[in-house]
Structure formats: structure tokens, C-alpha cells
Design an enzyme around this catalytic site. Structure first.
Site, PDB file in Angstrom:
ATOM      1  N   LYS A 136      -0.088 -34.792 -17.299  1.00 55.57           N
ATOM      2  CA  LYS A 136      -0.133 -33.591 -18.166  1.00 55.57           C
ATOM      3  C   LYS A 136      -1.441 -33.448 -18.931  1.00 55.57           C
ATOM      4  CE  LYS A 136       2.437 -36.986 -20.025  1.00 55.57           C
ATOM      5  NZ  LYS A 136       3.618 -37.687 -19.558  1.00 55.57           N
ATOM      6  N   VAL A 162       5.778 -32.211 -16.796  1.00 56.30           N
ATOM      7  CA  VAL A 162       6.444 -31.595 -17.955  1.00 56.30           C
ATOM      8  C   VAL A 162       7.916 -31.983 -17.973  1.00 56.30           C
ATOM      9  CG1 VAL A 162       7.002 -29.425 -19.131  1.00 56.30           C
ATOM     10  CG2 VAL A 162       4.820 -29.662 -17.933  1.00 56.30           C
ATOM     11  N   GLY A 170       9.521 -34.809 -17.321  1.00 58.17           N
ATOM     12  CA  GLY A 170      10.029 -35.708 -16.282  1.00 58.17           C
ATOM     13  C   GLY A 170      10.888 -35.020 -15.244  1.00 58.17           C
ATOM     14  N   GLY A 179       8.934 -48.887 -22.208  1.00 60.19           N
ATOM     15  CA  GLY A 179       8.082 -48.125 -21.286  1.00 60.19           C
ATOM     16  C   GLY A 179       8.177 -46.615 -21.485  1.00 60.19           C
ATOM     17  N   ASP A 214       0.990 -35.281 -26.589  1.00 58.40           N
ATOM     18  CA  ASP A 214       1.659 -35.224 -25.282  1.00 58.40           C
ATOM     19  C   ASP A 214       2.548 -33.966 -25.162  1.00 58.40           C
ATOM     20  OD1 ASP A 214       2.839 -36.853 -22.763  1.00 58.40           O
ATOM     21  OD2 ASP A 214       4.493 -36.086 -23.961  1.00 58.40           O
ATOM     22  N   LYS A 264       2.060 -30.502 -22.589  1.00 58.91           N
ATOM     23  CA  LYS A 264       3.134 -29.890 -21.789  1.00 58.91           C
ATOM     24  C   LYS A 264       3.326 -28.421 -22.174  1.00 58.91           C
ATOM     25  CE  LYS A 264       5.270 -34.405 -21.350  1.00 58.91           C
ATOM     26  NZ  LYS A 264       6.123 -35.393 -22.001  1.00 58.91           N
TER      27      LYS A 264
HETATM   28  N1  NAP Z   1       5.855 -43.163 -17.422  1.00 55.85           N
HETATM   29  C1  NAP Z   1       6.509 -42.017 -17.454  1.00 55.85           C
HETATM   30  O1  NAP Z   1       7.714 -41.971 -17.700  1.00 55.85           O
HETATM   31  C2  NAP Z   1       5.800 -40.721 -17.129  1.00 55.85           C
HETATM   32  C3  NAP Z   1       6.524 -39.520 -17.155  1.00 55.85           C
HETATM   33  C4  NAP Z   1       5.870 -38.331 -16.803  1.00 55.85           C
HETATM   34  C5  NAP Z   1       4.529 -38.352 -16.487  1.00 55.85           C
HETATM   35  N2  NAP Z   1       3.844 -39.543 -16.497  1.00 55.85           N
HETATM   36  C6  NAP Z   1       2.435 -39.519 -16.119  1.00 55.85           C
HETATM   37  O2  NAP Z   1       2.280 -40.190 -14.884  1.00 55.85           O
HETATM   38  C7  NAP Z   1       1.026 -40.847 -14.830  1.00 55.85           C
HETATM   39  C8  NAP Z   1       1.250 -42.333 -14.546  1.00 55.85           C
HETATM   40  O3  NAP Z   1       2.009 -42.892 -15.604  1.00 55.85           O
HETATM   41  P1  NAP Z   1       2.629 -44.360 -15.502  1.00 55.85           P
HETATM   42  O4  NAP Z   1       3.555 -44.475 -16.656  1.00 55.85           O
HETATM   43  O5  NAP Z   1       3.128 -44.597 -14.130  1.00 55.85           O
HETATM   44  O6  NAP Z   1       1.343 -45.257 -15.789  1.00 55.85           O
HETATM   45  P2  NAP Z   1       1.207 -46.843 -15.649  1.00 55.85           P
HETATM   46  O7  NAP Z   1       2.528 -47.489 -15.522  1.00 55.85           O
HETATM   47  O8  NAP Z   1       0.289 -47.283 -16.742  1.00 55.85           O
HETATM   48  O9  NAP Z   1       0.460 -47.027 -14.235  1.00 55.85           O
HETATM   49  C9  NAP Z   1      -0.811 -46.527 -14.041  1.00 55.85           C
HETATM   50  C10 NAP Z   1      -1.258 -46.833 -12.629  1.00 55.85           C
HETATM   51  O10 NAP Z   1      -2.508 -46.194 -12.416  1.00 55.85           O
HETATM   52  C11 NAP Z   1      -3.403 -47.120 -11.827  1.00 55.85           C
HETATM   53  N3  NAP Z   1      -4.779 -46.698 -12.180  1.00 55.85           N
HETATM   54  C12 NAP Z   1      -5.296 -46.475 -13.405  1.00 55.85           C
HETATM   55  N4  NAP Z   1      -6.554 -46.013 -13.299  1.00 55.85           N
HETATM   56  C13 NAP Z   1      -6.822 -45.934 -11.975  1.00 55.85           C
HETATM   57  C14 NAP Z   1      -7.953 -45.511 -11.227  1.00 55.85           C
HETATM   58  N5  NAP Z   1      -9.057 -45.076 -11.823  1.00 55.85           N
HETATM   59  N6  NAP Z   1      -7.868 -45.527  -9.871  1.00 55.85           N
HETATM   60  C15 NAP Z   1      -6.748 -45.957  -9.239  1.00 55.85           C
HETATM   61  N7  NAP Z   1      -5.634 -46.367  -9.903  1.00 55.85           N
HETATM   62  C16 NAP Z   1      -5.694 -46.360 -11.253  1.00 55.85           C
HETATM   63  C17 NAP Z   1      -3.000 -48.468 -12.393  1.00 55.85           C
HETATM   64  O11 NAP Z   1      -3.477 -49.492 -11.545  1.00 55.85           O
HETATM   65  P3  NAP Z   1      -3.103 -51.035 -11.781  1.00 55.85           P
HETATM   66  O12 NAP Z   1      -1.675 -51.166 -11.295  1.00 55.85           O
HETATM   67  O13 NAP Z   1      -4.046 -51.751 -10.914  1.00 55.85           O
HETATM   68  O14 NAP Z   1      -3.259 -51.290 -13.240  1.00 55.85           O
HETATM   69  C18 NAP Z   1      -1.474 -48.332 -12.364  1.00 55.85           C
HETATM   70  O15 NAP Z   1      -0.955 -48.654 -11.087  1.00 55.85           O
HETATM   71  C19 NAP Z   1       0.342 -40.569 -16.189  1.00 55.85           C
HETATM   72  O16 NAP Z   1      -0.468 -39.438 -16.035  1.00 55.85           O
HETATM   73  C20 NAP Z   1       1.515 -40.241 -17.099  1.00 55.85           C
HETATM   74  O17 NAP Z   1       1.134 -39.389 -18.163  1.00 55.85           O
HETATM   75  C21 NAP Z   1       4.449 -40.719 -16.809  1.00 55.85           C
END
Ligand code: NAP
Length: 412
Positions: A96, A123, A125, A178, A192, A196
């Protein structure tokens, strides 16, 4: 006709792994060719040859039709997404922050290349709101879109208000579970939900706005005084983003903590759940409720976008292209509660009317103020560690749709 998709997925964190679990158990034939991650030394639960730290292995691979961007670095995400679109690949993202900051540019690239970028997971989830705004509410006159868009701050508020936890304890638990973003100030500071809201402004009213233009006040200075103020009145405190129509071709939008009365649809949205409340002229009120974060709920929205790409689905941004785009009015006055330390802050904020002063144990005022004044006083509010929240406004209860339409000069 359904296209065969070969995926390159950036990120194998909470959402990347959640998506992969779903793909594995799903009957759909989706081929994941490569994951790009940041740290090549981490142990992963899948064969090592599936992973690379070299983004070129996905971006330069002509067999990969579809890039799924699920990383937590908004700048790198923009580089990846824009390059993939320019190379003719379709993209799904849940980022987002990146989308809110670059939406207009990303729309222009899609127009140029014919590629499609979908981002339902960005937006709220699992809640399917973007495609609904695009398709179902295509021709509806929308009065307002609001809700609870941030699971982490809502979880913190629930733990404080229901369980009596301290703010610090609730934040730590949200991080352990998390729910919180890598940088929690994005959640509790209201950034955040603002990202959205900016995305939904494009799909509900055709507005492309820079996040910096939109007011956000967070819950990080929440104190005992406002908890007591709410409890005495039977209210709860929620962090609410809202965009609403205020005139024939005018909207206003902001993210503020809000005192919510029992009976309001957001009153019982607790813990990490999210909700979106859509008010429209003919459909009336509609309420979407569900998990706003987490690997599987967000992964399910990402999968829905991936499967939509098999049929060539694109957002058409019809409200931007084919309707009169409304102006944003920041001079709207709203009723607020402000608890402060330095009395000078009240003067600086510049209330147009003050209805009540309170002094126990800290000082607060209840009065009316414009969004422009709050925006201008944002730094002073932050420095004072003051808490500002919108009060319930019975005047905002919608009249019946016929009188509202005539208010807007749409029907006589
Ligand atoms: N978590 C949620 O519930 C949720 C909900 C809606 C949207 N989102 C969005 O979804 C996205 C991911 O969130 P997440 O919670 O899954 O994050 P996360 O658990 O912190 O995981 C991030 C991942 O991105 C990888 N990464 C970071 N920088 C990178 C780069 N430059 N090139 C390649 N890989 C890279 C990391 O690699 P490593 O494994 O090697 O560290 C890791 O695997 C974010 O934009 C977040 O805002 C998350």
C-alpha cells in the site's frame, strides 16, 4: 479465455509464504518459477533452487508472465513493479505504501504498455473492496467510504479498552503476533490506513492524491484521560479513515482517532479485524468485515488477483477517466476532543468554537475545528504529545437518499 500463468514472486515473508501455502493447496495450476528474496543465507522450507537474490532472474525471464510483489521495501518495490509492467508482465502487489505514493505513475505505465497491476491485498487484507468499488459501485453515487483499515492499531485499541493493557504491552504483542508493519509508527501513527484511504480515493471518487496532502493523526499518544472520557459515555476509541462527499463535486478525507457510540457498525470491530463501511445513495449502507492482515487472509486476496489476471482483468479507473473528479475540501469543520499539556496549543490549533473545558487530571477541550487547522497544527500536536479524536457527530447521520440527492443538486 483463461491464460496460463508462470509466476515470479518477490518476497517470502508473512504474505509470500501465506500465498505459497494457498497456491500449493489450491486446485489451480499455477506455476511458481522463482522467489526473489533479500537474504540468501536464510534457511527456507522449500528447495534452495527456487530462491534467488537476483531480481534479474525474474524480470529478464520471458517465461515469467506475472510478477507478484510482496516485499517490505516500498522503494525497491516501485522499481520492481514499474520495470515488470514496462516489460509487459502483469503484476500483483500488496504494497500500500508504494502504491499510494506512485499510483498515478503506475496507471500511466499500464496505459502505455497494456499490462495490468492489481492490488486487492494492499487494502484491508482479505476484504474485497477495490474490485467492488471498481465494478459494483461503478455507477453508484457514493456518500462515504470509511472503516477500520489497520489491524495492528485496532488490536492495540481492543487490548487497551477491553483487557486494560498498557499501550506498550499491547504494541509489543501486536508486533509479536506479526500484525504490526516492520515500522510500527506506520500503523499507530495512522500512515498505513492513510495509504489505504489514498488508494480507495482513486477507486471511489477517481482522485489521485499524494499521501502528504491527507491528514492523519494516530493513536500513539492515547492516555488514561481519553479512555475515561470514552468509558463514562459508553463509547469506544477507534482509528477511522474516511472519505466522504460533502457537496455536488466535493469530498473531504482524513484519518483520525474517533469516539464511536454503541450502535455504530464499527463499534464491535475488535482486535486485528478490519471493516469497510460504504454509504451510497441507492445501495444505502454496506458493511464488509474480515481479516485485514496475516499471511493467509492477505494471500487469499493476492491469489484472487492472480486468478483474475488469467482472464485478463484490469482496473479501468473509470471514475478517474469518465466522471467529473471532485475537489478536496479541507475547510470542513468537525467536532473534536483535544487533550493537551501546553495551553498555548489550544490557541495554536485555533478552534472556531469551544463547547467544554475539562481539567481532570489533564486539560482537554471539546470544540469544532477545520481539517486545515489540524493539518497546520500537526507538528505542535505531536510535540505536545496531545491526543486528538473526532467526536460522534449525530449531524453526520444520513438523511434518506432522496433528500440527500437533492442536497447535492442531483435530483430536484
Ligand atoms: N503482513 C501482512 O499481514 C500484510 C497485509 C497486507 C499487506 N502487506 C504488505 O505486503 C508486503 C509484504 O509484507 P510481509 O508482512 O510479508 O513482509 P515480511 O514478512 O517482512 O517479508 C518481506 C519479504 O520481502 C523480502 N524482501 C525485502 N526487500 C527485498 C528486496 N529488495 N528484494 C527482494 N526481496 C526483498 C524479504 O526477504 P528475506 O526473507 O530475505 O528477508 C522477505 O521475504 C508489504 O508491502 C506489506 O505492507 C502485509
Amino acid at each position: 479465455m483463461s491464460k496460463k500463468l508462470t509466476l515470479g514472486i518477490f518476497g517470502f515473508g508473512v504474505v509470500g509464504q501465506g500465498l505459497y501455502d494457498i497456491i500449493r493447496t489450491n486446485y489451480l495450476q499455477i506455476d511458481v518459477k522463482k522467489f526473489v528474496i533479500r537474504d540468501g543465507s536464510k534457511v527456507r522450507p522449500l528447495p534452495a533452487e527456487l530462491f534467488t537474490t537476483d531480481r534479474r532472474q525474474v524480470l529478464d525471464d520471458p517465461e515469467i508472465t506475472t510478477v507478484v510483489e510482496l516485499i517490505d521495501d516500498a522503494d525497491a518495490a516501485f522499481e520492481i513493479v514499474s520495470e515488470a509492467l514496462k516489460k509487459g508482465k502483469d503484476v500483483v502487489s500488496a504494497n500500500k505504501k508504494m502504491i499510494a505514493h506512485h499510483l498515478e505513475e503506475l496507471v500511466a505505465i499500464q496505459k502505455e504498455t497494456g499490462s495490468s497491476l492489481l492490488y486487492e491485498g494492499a487494502v484491508c487484507g482479505s476484504i474485497p473492496i477495490i474490485r467492488n468499488l471498481e465494478e459494483y459501485y461503478d455507477n453508484e453515487l457514493l456518500y462515504a467510504v470509511s472503516g477500520i483499515f489497520n489491524g495492528s492499531s485496532n488490536y492495540i485499541l481492543s487490548q487497551i479498552c477491553i483487557e486494560g493493557w498498557t499501550y506498550e504491552k499491547a504494541l509489543k504483542k501486536a508486533q509479536d503476533l506479526g500484525f504490526a508493519e516492520s515500522d510500527p509508527s506506520m500503523d499507530v501513527g495512522g500512515f498505513d490506513p492513510k495509504f489505504k484511504l489514498v488508494i480507495l480515493a482513486a477507486h471511489s471518487y477517481g482522485l489521485f492524491l499524494a499521501p502528504e496532502e491527507v491528514l492523519n493523526i494516530g493513536i500513539h499518544h492515547l492516555g488514561e484521560e481519553e479512555l475515561q472520557f470514552a468509558t463514562e459515555r459508553g463509547w469506544k476509541i477507534k482509528l477511522v479513515p474516511e472519505i466522504r462527499q460533502i457537496g455536488p463535486n466535493e469530498v473531504t478525507l482524513y484519518v483520525l482517532p474517533r469516539f464511536v457510540e454503541p450502535g455504530h457498525l464499527l463499534y464491535n470491530v475488535e482486535h486485528e479485524n478490519n471493516a469497510v463501511l460504504v454509504k451510497a445513495a441507492f445501495a444505502n449502507e454496506q458493511f464488509f468485515y474480515g481479516k485485514g492482515a496475516g499471511g493467509h487472509p492477505t494471500g487469499s486476496a493476492v491469489l484472487s488477483d492472480i486468478t483474475a489476471l488469467r482472464y485478463g482483468y484490469k482496473y479501468e479507473y473509470k471514475k478517474h477517466l469518465h466522471q467529473a473528479i471532485p475537489g478536496v475540501n479541507l475547510d470542513v469543520e468537525i467536532p473534536v476532543y483535544l487533550r493537551y499539556s501546553d495551553p498555548e496549543l489550544v490557541k495554536k490549533v485555533g478552534f472556531s468554537a469551544i463547547e467544554e473545558y475539562g481539567t481532570s487530571p489533564n486539560s482537554y477541550v471539546v470544540g469544532r475545528i477545520s481539517l486545515r487547522q489540524i493539518l497546520a497544527a500537526g507538528q505542535a500536536i505531536e510535540q505536545d504529545r496531545a491526543f486528538l479524536a473526532q467526536l460522534p457527530d449525530s449531524a453526520s447521520k444520513l438523511p434518506d437518499s432522496a433528500s440527500k440527492l437533492s442536497d447535492f443538486g442531483i435530483v430536484k
